[in-house]
Every structure is written in C-alpha cells, then in structure tokens.
Scaffold this motif. Structure first.
Motif, mmCIF file in Angstrom:
data_model
loop_
_atom_site.group_PDB
_atom_site.id
_atom_site.type_symbol
_atom_site.label_atom_id
_atom_site.label_comp_id
_atom_site.label_asym_id
_atom_site.label_seq_id
_atom_site.Cartn_x
_atom_site.Cartn_y
_atom_site.Cartn_z
ATOM 1 N N GLN A 111 44.669 55.048 68.359
ATOM 2 C CA GLN A 111 44.706 54.931 66.903
ATOM 3 C C GLN A 111 43.358 54.452 66.396
ATOM 4 O OE1 GLN A 111 47.930 52.501 65.432
ATOM 5 N NE2 GLN A 111 47.093 52.378 63.352
ATOM 6 N N ILE A 112 42.897 55.083 65.311
ATOM 7 C CA ILE A 112 41.642 54.703 64.672
ATOM 8 C C ILE A 112 41.888 54.579 63.175
ATOM 9 C CG2 ILE A 112 39.244 55.329 64.230
ATOM 10 C CD1 ILE A 112 39.307 57.008 66.781
ATOM 11 N N ASP A 113 41.658 53.394 62.631
ATOM 12 C CA ASP A 113 41.778 53.145 61.194
ATOM 13 C C ASP A 113 40.425 52.693 60.650
ATOM 14 O OD1 ASP A 113 44.413 53.694 61.529
ATOM 15 O OD2 ASP A 113 45.106 51.617 61.297
ATOM 16 N N GLN A 114 40.064 53.230 59.494
ATOM 17 C CA GLN A 114 38.821 52.831 58.832
ATOM 18 C C GLN A 114 39.090 52.670 57.345
ATOM 19 O OE1 GLN A 114 35.991 55.916 59.797
ATOM 20 N NE2 GLN A 114 35.576 55.106 61.836
ATOM 21 N N THR A 115 38.690 51.531 56.810
ATOM 22 C CA THR A 115 38.876 51.233 55.395
ATOM 23 C C THR A 115 37.589 50.708 54.794
ATOM 24 O OG1 THR A 115 41.204 50.681 55.782
ATOM 25 C CG2 THR A 115 40.234 49.942 53.707
ATOM 26 N N GLU A 116 37.240 51.233 53.628
ATOM 27 C CA GLU A 116 36.085 50.760 52.874
ATOM 28 C C GLU A 116 36.489 50.578 51.423
ATOM 29 O OE1 GLU A 116 32.810 53.386 53.290
ATOM 30 O OE2 GLU A 116 32.529 53.009 55.440
ATOM 31 N N GLY A 117 36.016 49.492 50.815
ATOM 32 C CA GLY A 117 36.366 49.260 49.428
ATOM 33 C C GLY A 117 35.520 48.186 48.796
ATOM 34 N N GLU A 118 35.708 48.024 47.497
ATOM 35 C CA GLU A 118 35.020 46.974 46.767
ATOM 36 C C GLU A 118 35.943 46.435 45.692
ATOM 37 O OE1 GLU A 118 31.501 48.652 45.124
ATOM 38 O OE2 GLU A 118 32.551 49.884 43.641
ATOM 39 N N ASP A 119 35.852 45.113 45.469
ATOM 40 C CA ASP A 119 36.655 44.427 44.462
ATOM 41 C C ASP A 119 35.726 43.712 43.490
ATOM 42 O OD1 ASP A 119 38.849 45.238 45.878
ATOM 43 O OD2 ASP A 119 39.261 43.276 46.787
ATOM 44 N N PHE A 120 36.068 43.771 42.218
ATOM 45 C CA PHE A 120 35.381 43.007 41.198
ATOM 46 C C PHE A 120 36.387 42.045 40.583
ATOM 47 C CE2 PHE A 120 33.071 46.948 41.552
ATOM 48 C CZ PHE A 120 31.727 46.552 41.493
ATOM 49 N N ASN A 121 36.011 40.773 40.507
ATOM 50 C CA ASN A 121 36.938 39.753 40.047
ATOM 51 C C ASN A 121 36.234 38.808 39.071
ATOM 52 O OD1 ASN A 121 39.448 38.159 40.108
ATOM 53 N ND2 ASN A 121 38.166 36.629 41.119
ATOM 54 N N ASN A 122 36.878 38.625 37.927
ATOM 55 C CA ASN A 122 36.383 37.663 36.944
ATOM 56 C C ASN A 122 37.527 36.734 36.606
ATOM 57 O OD1 ASN A 122 35.704 36.479 34.292
ATOM 58 N ND2 ASN A 122 33.902 37.818 34.440
ATOM 59 N N SER A 123 37.366 35.452 36.902
ATOM 60 C CA SER A 123 38.475 34.521 36.718
ATOM 61 C C SER A 123 37.984 33.192 36.175
ATOM 62 C CB SER A 123 39.206 34.287 38.044
ATOM 63 O OG SER A 123 38.325 33.767 39.013
ATOM 64 N N THR A 124 38.934 32.516 35.530
ATOM 65 C CA THR A 124 38.661 31.181 34.992
ATOM 66 C C THR A 124 39.763 30.246 35.436
ATOM 67 O OG1 THR A 124 37.561 32.097 33.033
ATOM 68 C CG2 THR A 124 38.295 29.811 32.900
ATOM 69 N N ILE A 125 39.364 29.102 36.012
ATOM 70 C CA ILE A 125 40.313 28.090 36.464
ATOM 71 C C ILE A 125 40.079 26.837 35.634
ATOM 72 C CG2 ILE A 125 41.194 26.771 38.399
ATOM 73 C CD1 ILE A 125 38.877 29.576 39.203
ATOM 74 N N GLU A 126 41.110 26.418 34.888
ATOM 75 C CA GLU A 126 40.996 25.235 34.033
ATOM 76 C C GLU A 126 41.948 24.160 34.518
ATOM 77 O OE1 GLU A 126 40.388 26.369 29.610
ATOM 78 O OE2 GLU A 126 41.647 27.952 30.469
ATOM 79 N N THR A 127 41.456 22.966 34.730
ATOM 80 C CA THR A 127 42.266 21.801 35.092
ATOM 81 C C THR A 127 42.183 20.785 33.961
ATOM 82 O OG1 THR A 127 41.766 22.157 37.431
ATOM 83 C CG2 THR A 127 42.650 20.010 36.803
ATOM 84 N N PHE A 128 43.351 20.316 33.499
ATOM 85 C CA PHE A 128 43.410 19.404 32.361
ATOM 86 C C PHE A 128 43.753 17.987 32.839
ATOM 87 C CE2 PHE A 128 44.675 23.672 31.069
ATOM 88 C CZ PHE A 128 43.721 23.945 30.093
ATOM 89 N N GLY A 129 43.724 17.035 31.948
ATOM 90 C CA GLY A 129 44.042 15.661 32.284
ATOM 91 C C GLY A 129 42.790 14.809 32.411
ATOM 92 N N THR A 130 42.909 13.731 33.206
ATOM 93 C CA THR A 130 41.793 12.772 33.309
ATOM 94 C C THR A 130 40.590 13.366 34.028
ATOM 95 O OG1 THR A 130 42.805 11.900 35.326
ATOM 96 C CG2 THR A 130 43.340 10.782 33.252
ATOM 97 N N ASN A 131 40.819 14.281 34.975
ATOM 98 C CA ASN A 131 39.715 14.926 35.693
ATOM 99 C C ASN A 131 39.589 16.388 35.264
ATOM 100 O OD1 ASN A 131 39.157 12.570 37.293
ATOM 101 N ND2 ASN A 131 40.951 13.090 38.556
#
Length: 934
Positions: free
Chosen positions: A476-496
């Motif tokens: 068995q021979i498997d080959q995979t090629e790809g590209e991902d573009f990701n834009n994200s925002t992580i917000e933490t609230f409170g004292t910190n």
C-alpha cells in the motif's frame, strides 16, 4: 335505502366467503429407496388454471410438512421437489375447510441424472447444501419491481429504510450478478438498478473470499452473499433507465444507467447528479424517492456513504455528482476479469449549533483534601462548506492455473481532491453564566490524496482430504499533500485578561508505505473434518508526516515566520509479527475454529524537529480467536465467538509532544502507556420456521477492556483544559437484542406480517478530571413493533413504532442521573388503485421530551404519486418532500461529563415533478417482460 345497502353488503360478503377455500394439506416425505425422511424438500401449491404459486413450505428434519392457507381457486395442484429426486405432483380439488393428510410420500431417485436433458426446478425454494435458492417467478411483485422490491418478498429477508439487507438477521455485505461483482462490492447499485424481470434465481450463501471458496473453507457466518442469476435468454442485449426531475426551491435530480450483457461479457455505465442529499444513482423513484433516508431522518446530518464510497464528506445539504463504469469478462479457460471505475463528487453546506453543560469535580482550594463541583457552559456555532472529488479504480483478476491452483490479483487506485472552508465561534461561561473565554476561527484547507493498494492471493490445494497452502501479499502506498490557512482569535476574560491572534499557514505532506503478508498451511488429520492450522502474519507500516506552520509577517506581508510549536516532522514505523497455531473441526452441523498466537509489535518514532522525543517501544501479547457454529436438526443455528486482542497506543498518545494548536485544550502524550487488552465475546441464534412462517433472531456481545487508554484532563479557573493519556481498568460495553417475525397468509393474495424486536446496549467509561476519576455508566433499551398489511398488492400499510429509554449514571454524587426517552413512529402506505397509478406516503413522528432549547417533536411526511405510461416503460412522478415543513434533527446526547443539545442544517420542504424511462432488448424479441401473478 339503508336496508337495501345492508342486504347488498351481506350478499356480497357471503359470495366472497363462498368463493374462498380454507385448507390444510399435510404429509411425510421419505426416499423410496432408503425409506429415510427427506429434510428440506420444497412443497408448493399452484393454481391448476395458470400455475400461479399459492403457498409453499419445506419439510422438517422428520420429513413432515403442513401447508395451510385460504385460496379462491377450487382446483389446485401440489408439487414436491428435492435435489436428486423426481418431482412429485398431485391434483387436488378443494372443499371448504379441507383437511387433507397425504400420509407417506416416497420420492424416487431422479430418472434424468444420466441423460442430457436438464429439468429446471419449479419449486419456489430449494436448499443445496449451504445455499438457499429462490425461484424468482414464484414471488409476486409490482410490474416495475427492482431487485430490492423482490428481496423484500423473500422469507427471512429484510431490507431496511437505508437499503441494508439482512437474511435471518445476518447482514448481506456482497451482491453478485452471475457470480461476479456489479460495480465492485456495492450492494445498493445492483438492488436498485437491476429489474426483477431479468432475474431467474436468487441464491444466498455465507460470505466467502475467492480464496476461501476455492480452498473449501467455511465462510463468514455473520455475513451473507446474494448471487443473482440472469435468465439464459436474458443474458444478451441492452437494458437500462433514464430519469430526471425538477422542483421548487431549485431542487433537481437526474440519473442514467446503461447495461450491455453478452453471456460472460458484461459492461455497464452510470451517471447522476442532484441536490437532494441522494447518492444519485438510485432509480427506485418511488421506494427510494428521497435518496439516502439517513439524510431525511430526525437525527441525520446530511452525510452518507454507499458501499464504502464517501459522498459529501460534510454535513447539511449536499449536491452530489456520480459516474462510473464496470466491465467483466472471461478469457479462455480459468481467466476471469472484473474492472470498475467510480467517480463521486459533492458540495455541502452546513450550519451547526450546540449547547453543552459540563459538571466536573475539582479540588477545593479552600478545603485541602475536599472536592467541589464545577459547572460551566459552552455555546458553539459553526458554518462549513466542503467540496470533494473522488476517483477510484479497482480490478479483480482470477487466474485458475488448474483445478487445484488459483491466483487472485486485486489492484486498487484512489485519487481524492478536497477543499473546505470553516468558521467557528465558541464561548465558555462559568456557573453564573459569566463569559470566561471566547474562541473565533476561520479556516480554509485544500488537500490532494493518492492511494494505491494491491493484493495477491495464491491458493494451492493438495490431496483429497482438504489440505491447502495459501499466501497473501499486500502493498500500500498513500500520499497526501495540502495546505491550511487559519485565522483565529482567543480571548480570555477576568483578572488575567488576554487576547491572542493567530494568522497562520500550514503546509502538510503525509506518506504511508505499507506491506503485509500472511502465510497459511492446513494439514488434515481426519479427511475433510479435523485440521491443524499454521499461520504467520507480518505487517510493517512506515509513515512520514511533515506539518510546517508559518505565522504571517507584517513586514514581508507573507507567511514566512516558522512556528516550531505548531509544526511537526517525524517518521513512524509500526511493525507487527504474529505466529499462530490452531485447529479446525468441520462437519455438516458443527464447526469449531480455535487459533492462539503471540503478537510481537514494535513502534519506532524518529522526530526530526525534536530529537529528544524520539522513541522505540516493544509490546508482546497473546492473541486468541475462537469461533463455534452449530446447526440444530430443527434448522436453528447458533454462533459463539471469543477474541482477545491487544491494541498498542498510537504515536500521538505515546510521544510526549505538547500540541498547542487548540489553545483551549492543550494535549501531550505519555510514553509510559501500556497496550490495552480487549476481550470480546459474541453470540447469535436464528431460526426460521417454514411451516409457521415465523423467524427468530437473537444476538448479543460484550467487550471487557483492561489498560484502556483514557483522557486525563486538568481544567483551570479560566476553563482552559490540559490533557494527557493514562491507562484504566474495568471499562466495558455490551449490546444485544432479538427479533420475531410472523407472516400470516390471509388468502392467496393478501398477507399480514408482524415484526417485533428489542435492542439494548450499555457501557462504562472513565475519564480523569482534576485528579478525580469520573465513571459514567449508560444503559439503553429500545423495544419496537411493526406490522405490514398487504391486500392483493393494491393496498399496503406498514406502521412501525419504537421507544428508546436511556439512563446515564455518574459516580460523582452531586451529578444527577440522566434519563432520556425518545419516541419514533413511522407509517408507510402504498396504494395501486387504479392499476397504473401508485401513491406512496412516508410519515414519521419523533418526540424528544428531554431536549432543551430546540424543537422536541416534529412530524415528517413525504408523499409521491407515480403514473405508468408507454406500456409501463415510462413513469411520471410527483414528489412532495416534508409536506408539513417540520424536518429537524435536534437531539440530546450525554458524553462523559457533559450534556449536549445540538442541531444542524437539514433539507427543507420541496415539490418535484419527474419522469423516468426504461429500455430493454434482452431476450429473443427485445420486449420488456413483466410477470404479474394477480
């Protein structure tokens, strides 16, 4: 006037009653020469006038039979047949409430055995060793019936709403046409596109591989194969169908299939497209009028696969495109070729929303040694679109060197091109529903995957006692090629409070080179009964994966900053060696297989980016495989099995690499994990009583797992999770159920069938949260009952009802047990009045009293009118999908330590007008043949 009407009704009912003849015909069948009972002889009753089959049964192990029913024909003829015996026939004139005992009937050995003349059996059912054979002409269907319609009429055979077929409760996983695959091993293409009129016999056997059939081994007792034999006169010519339709809300469908049969040569092409969540190659425009029913059910998600081929690859509303071709032929003596090409493409759109309520135990910081309950909530909304194109090509080549030597070669190639876009918004709230953190993301991905696999099976029989040697090699021979573009925002609230923004690109390459082989040797101890088996299995999979993540650089305005924390580059080898020794004992009624061996497994990982995380692990464990089958004299069968498997941890679970790609859930591996030990036991029992038209089927099984790999998670006050893996004991799952079917023949043309059943399952799972072991036990039981009333094929009513009770218990005292109930009612109707007009309805009602925040109940009603024209070659259809416009897939589920309510996009109401036309030049005159036994 009312009195006249009442008198007329009484006269009419009296007349009808006077025309019916209730009968009971019994007897005992023995061989004329040996005077021994003949089991499984076929007994059937025909009209003397037109040879219509009125009733049938088979003899029991004592040769006894009893044929009961009610018919409207006074003159009938009884036939008794058995392989190798002359057919017995007897004309009978029925009287009211006739009770006829024929006594002992002696069958003589067939007088034509040495002659060249072949007499074809007229019996509706014939049993040949391990093969059950049905004579198609004996079973009434509508004129436009396909193979699926035919199978629904066969005793012991059931076809569910998804098109899945079972025989006495055992799944059918392969359908052949004249002993060869039809578009690979996809059963639905054959059952939905081949018409009953070209089929002569339906043969049912245990599923076997080519090698197993050639070597004479027993097949898979839990799966069945159906072989459709084409009538000799219908095995040359063209036939096929064309269909198209358009409707409201821009809904459409179109499909075609063209077949060319020429004795051993067979060629077929098909194509289709639609945007109604259908595979696109189904021509059952009435029975399968809305594509795959998973996609219209209340709990469907718009994603489906057929015959192992994936359609959509997403959820929601799917636009699909399909195309394919199949070719089969024989070349000279012993060379048999079957080749298939299939294309499946799709676009899908889906909106999903879900709400979760978490309840976990954490250490009380104010009271050391004490715990407290932590409750929090999450809300999630997502929107996804996916485009998928898949091309697959496979070939099956048999080369029979001689009667003892077979080579089978099966190369397969698949190419997949996939792109998707995804937006997501998640938020977490504390027990006071105050926002704690929020995650928003938009992602775009593109990937191409290629897969090649080739298997060579070599089988050599020796001697006359059942011995053989076999070799199987797969690369068995498997080959995979790809590209991902990701834009994200992580917000933490409170004292910190903190905000993190990611704008990244990831290049991905993944390769697999696999090789596996199996050597088998069978030495007979007692000819064709007792054998010693020696087996050796070897497998090596070498995987390489490179994920290179780059952050966006505002200076260069490009993705140039390499992010080591979110990148990987490793080579992983998985090597398994398993020698086994076993015994096989095989007789007509009893079969035992027992194998025991040692699995030696090595996992090697070389990490290029983090050399200190490279590892090498060895695991050695015992493996056991035991199966027993027994066939009782009463035709009942029981199957019992036990397996012991050892599953090594995966590389991501072993490698101590910290994955921070999801900042709200940071995951790292544990190099000290042990392999899990999985003990599986299972059993089933089935019996079909031909005399009473009743069928029983019971099944059950359980898994007991030691050293199961489970999650160990720590949740902070900011609700960010840190997860690793540990081993845990005492995890189990079980399942089981049973069904009972009873067919009642009201008269020669009307039937009433009862189907009852019950399913149950349960499980125990463990996860560790903040150093506290959380145990969840879930038990579910689902009774169901259904009926089918069929009045002379003109009116069919099929109601089914089931209710599911689910209970989930937690070991943490302050987490309340959860109880869920789901009611499901389905009513299907079909009327054929007038004869050319068919009206079908599919009404479903679901009630989920425990769902919060979504619709608890909904009615779902589909309706179709179909009118036959052009001498039944054409059909005009009017479909109404979701007549009441209430389709939904809201559902509630309990997973581990949370309760979730969710729903996603479903197909909404539409109306569609369609037309289909079939053509057929099979046979001498090329006309379409319709068999109607009304």
């Amino acid at each position: 006037m009312k009195k006249i009407l009442l008198i007329f009704v009484l006269i009419l009912s009296t007349t009808i009653q006077a025309q019916s003849y209730k009968f009971k015909i019994s007897g005992t069948i023995k061989s004329d020469k040996e005077k021994t009972p003949i089991e499984a002889a076929t007994i059937h009753l025909e009209k003397e006038k037109d040879s219509t089959v009125l009733s049938y049964t088979i003899s029991d192990d004592k040769g006894f039979f009893s044929l009961e029913g009610k018919v409207y024909s006074k003159k009938v003829k009884l036939f008794i047949s058995f392989i190798g015996m002359d057919e017995y026939s007897k004309p009978i004139i029925l009287t009211k409430d006739a009770n006829i005992d024929l006594g002992t009937i002696a069958l003589k050995e067939e007088s034509n055995l040495l002659n060249e003349v072949v007499i074809k059996s007229r019996a509706p059912i014939t049993i040949k060793k391990d093969t059950l054979e049905f004579n198609v002409k004996s079973f009434k269907t509508k004129k436009d019936a396909n193979v699926e319609d035919l199978l629904k009429k066969l005793p012991g055979v059931e076809v569910d709403e998804q098109g899945q077929i079972t025989v006495n409760g055992k799944a059918v996983n392969k359908i052949l046409v004249n002993g060869k695959p039809f578009f690979g091993n996809d059963p639905t293409i054959a059952t939905k596109n081949l018409t009953k009129e070209i089929i002569e016999k339906v043969q049912i056997t245990d599923t076997k591989s080519k090698s197993e059939a050639f070597s004479g081994e027993k097949g898979d007792a839990n799966n069945k194969t159906i072989n459709l034999t084409i009538k000799e006169e219908n095995n040359k010519g063209w036939f096929g169908r064309v269909a198209a339709g358009g409707g409201t809300d821009e809904r459409y469908e179109a499909a075609t299939i063209v077949n060319r049969f020429d004795n051993n040569t067979r060629f077929s092409v098909l194509a289709g497209t639609n945007n109604i969540n259908s595979p696109g190659f189904s021509f059952g425009e009435i029975t399968k009028m809305f594509g795959n029913s998973n996609n219209v059910s209340f709990f469907g998600n718009g994603q489906f696969s057929v015959g192992g081929r994936n359609f959509g690859g997403g959820q929601g509303i799917i636009t699909s495109r399909t195309g394919g071709a199949t070719y089969a032929d024989e070349y000279g003596n012993g060379v048999d070729l079957n080749a298939n090409y299939f294309y499946s493409g799709s676009n899908s759109e889906n909106l999903n929303r879900s709400n979760r309520e978490y309840t976990v135990q954490v250490q009380d910081q104010n009271n050391p040694g004490q715990t407290r309950e932590l409750r929090y909530f999450t809300n999630s909304n997502s929107n996804s679109t996916t485009e998928n194109d898949n091309h697959s090509f496979d070939t099956d080549l048999d080369i029979e060197i001689d009667s003892t030597f077979l080579i089978n070669v099966t190369p397969r190639f698949t190419f997949n091109d996939r792109s998707s876009s995804f937006t997501q918004s998640d938020e977490s709230l504390d027990e006071n529903r105050v926002l704690t953190n929020r995650f928003t993301s938009s992602a775009v991905s593109n990937a191409e995957a290629k897969n090649f696999q080739n298997t060579i099976d070599i089988t050599k029989r020796f001697g006359s006692k059942g011995g053989f040697i076999k070799a199987s090699i797969t690369n068995q021979i498997d080959q995979t090629e790809g590209e991902d573009f990701n834009n994200s925002t992580i917000e933490t609230f409170g004292t910190n409070a903190n905000t993190e923004i990611r704008d990244q690109k990831t290049d991905i390459t993944s390769d697999l080179n696999g090789f596996r082989t199996r050597l088998s040797y069978r030495q007979p101890i007692i000819a064709k009964k007792l054998f010693v088996n020696l087996n050796y299995r070897y497998r090596i999979d070498e995987r390489t994966r490179v994920e290179s993540t780059f952050d966006f650089d505002n200076t260069t305005q490009d993705f140039t900053n390499f992010n080591t924390d979110l990148s990987t580059n490793f080579t992983f080898n998985d090597i398994t060696k398993t020698p086994l020794v076993g015994i096989t004992y095989d007789t007509k009624s009893f079969n035992l297989d027992f194998d025991i061996g040692q699995t030696m497994r090595t996992l090697e990982n070389q990490d290029i980016l983090r050399p200190n995380l490279s590892l090498n692990k060895d695991f050695n464990n015992v493996t056991i495989d035991a199966n027993m089958r027994y066939r009782f004299p009463s035709k009942a069968r029981v199957y019992i099995g036990y397996n012991l498997d050892n599953n090594a941890p995966g590389i991501t679970q072993l490698q101590p690499f910290t994955d921070v790609s999801n900042p709200s859930n940071i995951v790292s591996g544990n190099p000290n994990l042990k392999p899990s030990q999985d003990h599986r036991i299972f059993a089933n029992f089935n019996k079909y009583n031909w005399q009473k038209r009743t069928g029983f089927f019971f099944w059950g099984g359980a898994n007991f797992i030691n050293n199961q790999i489970v999650n160990k998670t720590t949740i902070g006050d900011d609700l960010v999770r840190t997860t690793t893996y540990v081993n845990a004991d005492g995890i189990y799952s079980y399942y089981g159920g049973g069904s009972y079917n009873r067919g009642i023949k009201l008269d020669s043309a009307s039937t009433f069938n009862i189907r009852t059943g019950l399913r149950f399952n349960g499980s125990k799972s463990i996860n560790i949260l903040n150093e506290i072991e959380n145990v969840t036990k879930t038990n579910s039981i689902t009774p169901r009952i259904g009926f089918e009333f069929n009045w002379k094929k003109k009116i069919v009513i099929t109601p089914n009802y089931e209710v599911a009770f689910t209970n989930t218990r937690f070991n943490v005292n302050n987490i309340a047990d959860q109880n869920f109930t789901r009611h499901s009612l389905r009513i299907r109707t079909r009327t054929n009045v007038p004869k050319k007009l068919e009206w079908r309805n599919d009404i479903r009602y679901t009630f989920n009293p425990n769902v919060i925040g979504f619709n608890r109940s909904a009615w779902f009603w589909n309706s179709t009118l179909a009118y036959s024209i052009l001498k039944d070659k054409g059909t005009i259809t009017l479909k109404a999908y979701d007549v009441l416009n209430q389709n939904t897939n809201a559902q509630r589920s309990v997973v581990g330590n949370y309760i979730e309510d969710s729903e996603s996009t479903v197909l909404q109401q539409y109306f569609m007008l369609g037309f289909s036309w079939k053509f057929n030049s099979l046979g001498k005159k090329g006309e379409v043949r319709n068999y109607d036994f009304d």
